[in-house]
Design a protein around this motif. Structure first.
Motif, mmCIF file in Angstrom:
data_model
loop_
_atom_site.group_PDB
_atom_site.id
_atom_site.type_symbol
_atom_site.label_atom_id
_atom_site.label_comp_id
_atom_site.label_asym_id
_atom_site.label_seq_id
_atom_site.Cartn_x
_atom_site.Cartn_y
_atom_site.Cartn_z
ATOM 1 N N UNK A 1 0.846 -1.178 0.000
ATOM 2 C CA UNK A 1 0.000 0.000 0.000
ATOM 3 C C UNK A 1 0.889 1.238 0.000
ATOM 4 N N UNK A 2 0.623 2.146 -0.910
ATOM 5 C CA UNK A 2 1.366 3.393 -1.001
ATOM 6 C C UNK A 2 0.559 4.509 -0.355
ATOM 7 N N UNK A 3 1.145 5.169 0.625
ATOM 8 C CA UNK A 3 0.470 6.268 1.316
ATOM 9 C C UNK A 3 0.461 7.511 0.436
ATOM 10 N N UNK A 4 1.545 7.729 -0.283
ATOM 11 C CA UNK A 4 1.650 8.874 -1.194
ATOM 12 C C UNK A 4 2.396 8.405 -2.432
ATOM 13 N N UNK A 5 1.987 8.934 -3.570
ATOM 14 C CA UNK A 5 2.711 8.604 -4.784
ATOM 15 C C UNK A 5 2.905 9.870 -5.600
ATOM 16 N N UNK A 6 3.600 9.737 -6.678
ATOM 17 C CA UNK A 6 3.911 10.911 -7.482
ATOM 18 C C UNK A 6 5.176 11.578 -6.979
ATOM 19 N N UNK A 7 5.513 12.693 -7.574
ATOM 20 C CA UNK A 7 6.771 13.355 -7.205
ATOM 21 C C UNK A 7 6.715 13.972 -5.812
ATOM 22 N N UNK A 8 7.865 14.021 -5.180
ATOM 23 C CA UNK A 8 7.998 14.712 -3.897
ATOM 24 C C UNK A 8 7.794 16.202 -4.173
ATOM 25 N N UNK A 9 6.945 16.823 -3.385
ATOM 26 C CA UNK A 9 6.684 18.254 -3.558
ATOM 27 C C UNK A 9 7.748 19.097 -2.878
ATOM 28 N N UNK A 10 8.175 18.689 -1.679
ATOM 29 C CA UNK A 10 9.007 19.568 -0.869
ATOM 30 C C UNK A 10 10.032 18.775 -0.071
ATOM 31 N N UNK A 11 11.201 19.405 0.122
ATOM 32 C CA UNK A 11 12.232 18.888 1.010
ATOM 33 C C UNK A 11 12.499 19.998 2.026
ATOM 34 N N UNK A 12 12.488 19.641 3.325
ATOM 35 C CA UNK A 12 12.581 20.660 4.376
ATOM 36 C C UNK A 12 13.716 20.382 5.353
ATOM 37 N N UNK A 13 14.374 21.470 5.742
ATOM 38 C CA UNK A 13 15.393 21.440 6.786
ATOM 39 C C UNK A 13 14.933 22.301 7.944
ATOM 40 N N UNK A 14 15.216 21.870 9.169
ATOM 41 C CA UNK A 14 15.014 22.703 10.346
ATOM 42 C C UNK A 14 16.370 23.320 10.672
ATOM 43 N N UNK A 15 16.349 24.631 10.907
ATOM 44 C CA UNK A 15 17.593 25.383 11.115
ATOM 45 C C UNK A 15 17.441 26.312 12.315
ATOM 46 N N UNK A 16 18.552 26.646 12.988
ATOM 47 C CA UNK A 16 18.462 27.577 14.108
ATOM 48 C C UNK A 16 18.456 29.043 13.675
ATOM 49 N N UNK A 17 18.883 29.323 12.431
ATOM 50 C CA UNK A 17 18.976 30.698 11.952
ATOM 51 C C UNK A 17 18.599 30.727 10.471
ATOM 52 N N UNK A 18 17.393 31.157 10.183
ATOM 53 C CA UNK A 18 16.879 31.105 8.815
ATOM 54 C C UNK A 18 17.666 32.025 7.878
ATOM 55 N N UNK A 19 18.120 33.177 8.380
ATOM 56 C CA UNK A 19 18.895 34.097 7.535
ATOM 57 C C UNK A 19 20.225 33.463 7.136
ATOM 58 N N UNK A 20 20.887 32.814 8.086
ATOM 59 C CA UNK A 20 22.154 32.143 7.765
ATOM 60 C C UNK A 20 21.928 30.996 6.786
ATOM 61 N N UNK A 21 20.831 30.261 6.954
ATOM 62 C CA UNK A 21 20.560 29.118 6.075
ATOM 63 C C UNK A 21 20.226 29.572 4.656
ATOM 64 N N UNK A 22 19.411 30.621 4.499
ATOM 65 C CA UNK A 22 19.119 31.113 3.145
ATOM 66 C C UNK A 22 20.390 31.665 2.511
ATOM 67 N N UNK A 23 21.246 32.297 3.312
ATOM 68 C CA UNK A 23 22.525 32.787 2.799
ATOM 69 C C UNK A 23 23.417 31.658 2.313
ATOM 70 N N UNK A 24 23.438 30.560 3.048
ATOM 71 C CA UNK A 24 24.229 29.385 2.657
ATOM 72 C C UNK A 24 23.705 28.792 1.357
ATOM 73 N N UNK A 25 22.389 28.651 1.246
ATOM 74 C CA UNK A 25 21.819 28.113 0.012
ATOM 75 C C UNK A 25 22.120 29.029 -1.173
ATOM 76 N N UNK A 26 22.095 30.339 -0.959
ATOM 77 C CA UNK A 26 22.378 31.282 -2.050
ATOM 78 C C UNK A 26 23.849 31.222 -2.454
ATOM 79 N N UNK A 27 24.742 31.275 -1.480
ATOM 80 C CA UNK A 27 26.176 31.328 -1.764
ATOM 81 C C UNK A 27 26.730 30.015 -2.312
ATOM 82 N N UNK A 28 26.273 28.901 -1.783
ATOM 83 C CA UNK A 28 26.876 27.617 -2.137
ATOM 84 C C UNK A 28 26.082 26.794 -3.149
ATOM 85 N N UNK A 29 24.766 27.016 -3.211
ATOM 86 C CA UNK A 29 23.936 26.129 -4.024
ATOM 87 C C UNK A 29 23.075 26.858 -5.050
#
Length: 168
Positions: A1-29
């Motif tokens: 039995x498949x609970x969900x199928x199709x493409x994954x909509x979202x991938x999420x990270x929990x972070x202590x500092x959202x500004x630092x994390x968005x900066x990391x994603x911008x600078x490195x990725x």
């Protein structure tokens, strides 16, 4: 039995500092565009965490890497699945999310399969419901989401040109 199928909509990270994390994603990725919603308050009338009414606040940032939605969550106050992760294991991958065609049937299938629903609720006033399932052997949680047509339209507005969200 498949609970969900199709493409994954979202991938999420929990972070202590959202500004630092968005900066990391911008600078490195190369993910420079983020839609940020500060201090989203979830109330006990509409949210449950580990079987108890939940009262907590988070800040959220949404971005896209190509057609993949990325979410960053910074716990701000109260006890939640997000603050639990920071306390227990620190920042990192928290969940992957699907938007099933039939949210209620997907939850019923999860329950029938013996999957624990560790948190559930609604983002009041915007037309979004969510349920987090214990990830079992994959570790991170699995989120199922019900999105109103207005929420889908907002996500469609955010996705980069040439890509489409799973419901398109």
């Amino acid at each position: 039995m498949s609970i969900a199928d199709g493409p994954i909509f979202q991938v999420c990270w929990v972070v202590p500092d959202i500004a630092a994390a968005t900066g990391e994603f911008a600078a490195r990725y190369g993910v420079a565009e983020w839609f940020t919603i500060p201090d989203v308050h979830f109330r006990p009338e509409s949210c449950v965490y580990r079987g108890v009414p939940a009262d907590y606040a988070i800040s959220v940032a949404l971005g896209y890497a190509g057609g993949q939605q990325l979410e960053l969550i910074e716990p701000r106050s109260g006890d939640s699945l997000y603050s639990e992760q920071l306390m227990r294991i620190g920042p990192g991958l928290h969940h992957i999310a699907w938007v099933p065609d039939d949210f209620d049937a997907a939850l019923a299938d999860a329950r029938a399969a013996g999957r624990e629903i560790v948190a559930q609720g609604a983002f009041e006033g915007v037309g979004m419901e969510f349920a987090y399932l214990d990830g079992g052997p994959i570790g991170s949680y699995v989120e199922l989401m019900r999105l109103s047509p207005e929420m889908k339209a907002m996500f469609d507005y955010l996705i980069p040109e040439g890509h489409a969200n799973p419901w398109a």
